[in-house]
Design a protein around this motif. Structure first.
Motif, PDB file in Angstrom:
ATOM      1  N   MET A  50       0.829  -1.206   0.000  1.00  0.00           N
ATOM      2  CA  MET A  50       0.000   0.000   0.000  1.00  0.00           C
ATOM      3  C   MET A  50       0.862   1.253   0.000  1.00  0.00           C
ATOM      4  O   MET A  50       0.595   2.204  -0.748  1.00  0.00           O
ATOM      5  N   ALA A  51       1.904   1.264   0.819  1.00  0.00           N
ATOM      6  CA  ALA A  51       2.806   2.416   0.847  1.00  0.00           C
ATOM      7  C   ALA A  51       3.461   2.594  -0.519  1.00  0.00           C
ATOM      8  O   ALA A  51       3.586   3.722  -1.022  1.00  0.00           O
ATOM      9  N   GLY A  52       3.866   1.485  -1.134  1.00  0.00           N
ATOM     10  CA  GLY A  52       4.498   1.544  -2.442  1.00  0.00           C
ATOM     11  C   GLY A  52       3.554   2.037  -3.524  1.00  0.00           C
ATOM     12  O   GLY A  52       3.953   2.792  -4.420  1.00  0.00           O
ATOM     13  N   LEU A  53       2.293   1.611  -3.451  1.00  0.00           N
ATOM     14  CA  LEU A  53       1.301   2.058  -4.430  1.00  0.00           C
ATOM     15  C   LEU A  53       1.117   3.571  -4.357  1.00  0.00           C
ATOM     16  O   LEU A  53       1.172   4.274  -5.380  1.00  0.00           O
ATOM     17  N   PHE A  54       0.902   4.078  -3.143  1.00  0.00           N
ATOM     18  CA  PHE A  54       0.700   5.514  -2.976  1.00  0.00           C
ATOM     19  C   PHE A  54       1.958   6.297  -3.360  1.00  0.00           C
ATOM     20  O   PHE A  54       1.881   7.374  -3.957  1.00  0.00           O
ATOM     21  N   ALA A  56       4.179   5.406  -5.569  1.00  0.00           N
ATOM     22  CA  ALA A  56       4.300   5.398  -7.029  1.00  0.00           C
ATOM     23  C   ALA A  56       3.474   6.522  -7.657  1.00  0.00           C
ATOM     24  O   ALA A  56       3.911   7.167  -8.628  1.00  0.00           O
ATOM     25  N   PHE A  57       2.296   6.771  -7.094  1.00  0.00           N
ATOM     26  CA  PHE A  57       1.491   7.883  -7.587  1.00  0.00           C
ATOM     27  C   PHE A  57       2.195   9.217  -7.318  1.00  0.00           C
ATOM     28  O   PHE A  57       2.187  10.117  -8.162  1.00  0.00           O
ATOM     29  N   ASP A  58       2.818   9.327  -6.131  1.00  0.00           N
ATOM     30  CA  ASP A  58       3.488  10.581  -5.754  1.00  0.00           C
ATOM     31  C   ASP A  58       4.652  10.923  -6.681  1.00  0.00           C
ATOM     32  O   ASP A  58       4.845  12.084  -7.041  1.00  0.00           O
ATOM     33  N   VAL A  59       5.447   9.913  -7.031  1.00  0.00           N
ATOM     34  CA  VAL A  59       6.715  10.190  -7.714  1.00  0.00           C
ATOM     35  C   VAL A  59       6.705   9.917  -9.215  1.00  0.00           C
ATOM     36  O   VAL A  59       7.649  10.299  -9.911  1.00  0.00           O
ATOM     37  N   SER A  60       5.646   9.256  -9.715  1.00  0.00           N
ATOM     38  CA  SER A  60       5.654   8.964 -11.156  1.00  0.00           C
ATOM     39  C   SER A  60       4.319   9.244 -11.849  1.00  0.00           C
ATOM     40  O   SER A  60       4.270  10.010 -12.821  1.00  0.00           O
ATOM     41  N   VAL A  61       3.247   8.647 -11.341  1.00  0.00           N
ATOM     42  CA  VAL A  61       1.957   8.772 -12.024  1.00  0.00           C
ATOM     43  C   VAL A  61       1.470  10.219 -12.077  1.00  0.00           C
ATOM     44  O   VAL A  61       1.202  10.772 -13.162  1.00  0.00           O
ATOM     45  N   MET A  62       1.359  10.850 -10.914  1.00  0.00           N
ATOM     46  CA  MET A  62       0.820  12.213 -10.877  1.00  0.00           C
ATOM     47  C   MET A  62       1.763  13.242 -11.511  1.00  0.00           C
ATOM     48  O   MET A  62       1.294  14.118 -12.250  1.00  0.00           O
ATOM     49  N   PRO A 169      -2.087  16.220  -2.741  1.00  0.00           N
ATOM     50  CA  PRO A 169      -1.490  16.352  -1.403  1.00  0.00           C
ATOM     51  C   PRO A 169      -2.013  15.320  -0.407  1.00  0.00           C
ATOM     52  O   PRO A 169      -1.274  14.853   0.461  1.00  0.00           O
ATOM     53  N   VAL A 170      -3.293  14.955  -0.549  1.00  0.00           N
ATOM     54  CA  VAL A 170      -3.856  13.960   0.366  1.00  0.00           C
ATOM     55  C   VAL A 170      -3.238  12.587   0.116  1.00  0.00           C
ATOM     56  O   VAL A 170      -3.024  11.803   1.041  1.00  0.00           O
ATOM     57  N   THR A 175       0.676   8.191   1.760  1.00  0.00           N
ATOM     58  CA  THR A 175       1.996   7.571   1.633  1.00  0.00           C
ATOM     59  C   THR A 175       2.747   7.636   2.952  1.00  0.00           C
ATOM     60  O   THR A 175       3.342   6.646   3.401  1.00  0.00           O
ATOM     61  N   ALA A 176       2.721   8.798   3.591  1.00  0.00           N
ATOM     62  CA  ALA A 176       3.423   8.979   4.859  1.00  0.00           C
ATOM     63  C   ALA A 176       2.835   8.080   5.953  1.00  0.00           C
ATOM     64  O   ALA A 176       3.575   7.462   6.728  1.00  0.00           O
TER      65      ALA A 176
END
Length: 197
Positions: A50-54, A56-62, A169-170, A175-176
């Motif tokens: 779950m942490a990795g999924l979120f 991945a969105f933070d650093v690549s998808v978004m 941001p949410v 992720t955190a």
């Protein structure tokens, strides 16, 4: 003057030591579930996913979508939100909560206080992540879907801004929270391993 000492029967001492009831004992084997270790491992893996999924969105998808035009952004996120609604994601999403919570309870029941506290902390962090997901991310996903087929949307910029300004941001917060849960579970797993030696 002679002193008299009452000898402790050897069988009693051996029995007390074996069952862990001697002073300073850490609990009886009967209270230790064989499921605790596997549950902790499973919870740690699920939390990590779950942490990795979120992340991945933070650093690549978004960031990748941020560089695209409004129509592409909205269309892509609609497809992503629909695709992620599958059994595998649901299993990990719910499993992280169930496995972590049950592991914390089993550790508490076995008298492994420190390991139980770390697992309980992981559970609490993940619960906050669930609340954030249910309260913010999912409603935003639903609103994006409700905007309709991209061919019918008139103002892509407005739809995108309404979604991204809160969702991005949410998601970083999720992720955190899950990363904190992963660290707490790792600590709990280490303590559990030490106590089992």
């Amino acid at each position: 003057m002679s002193t008299h000492q009452t000898a402790t029967p050897a069988s009693y001492t051996a029995s007390q030591t074996f069952t862990g009831l001697a002073p300073g004992g850490a609990g009886t084997p009967a209270t230790r579930s064989k499921a605790t270790g596997p549950l902790l491992v499973g919870a740690t893996v699920a939390m990590g996913l779950m942490a990795g999924l979120f992340f991945a969105f933070d650093v690549s998808v978004m960031p990748g979508l941020a560089a695209s035009d409004d129509r592409t952004y909205v269309t892509a996120m609609q497809h992503i939100n629909k695709s992620i609604e599958n059994g595998m994601f649901g299993l990990v999403f719910v499993g992280a909560f169930v496995a972590t919570g049950v592991a914390a309870w089993l550790l508490h029941k076995a008298g492994r206080r420190q390991a139980a506290l770390w697992a309980a902390l992981a559970t609490a962090l993940y619960v906050v992540a669930l609340i954030v997901t249910m309260g913010v991310n999912i409603p935003l996903n639903n609103q994006l879907a409700a905007a309709g087929d991209p061919s019918q949307i008139q103002d892509f910029a407005s739809v995108r801004a309404h979604f991204a300004d809160s969702w991005v941001p949410v998601n970083m917060l999720r992720t955190a929270l899950c990363t904190g849960g992963l660290l707490a579970l790792t600590r709990s797993l280490v303590l559990h391993g030490r106590s089992g030696r």
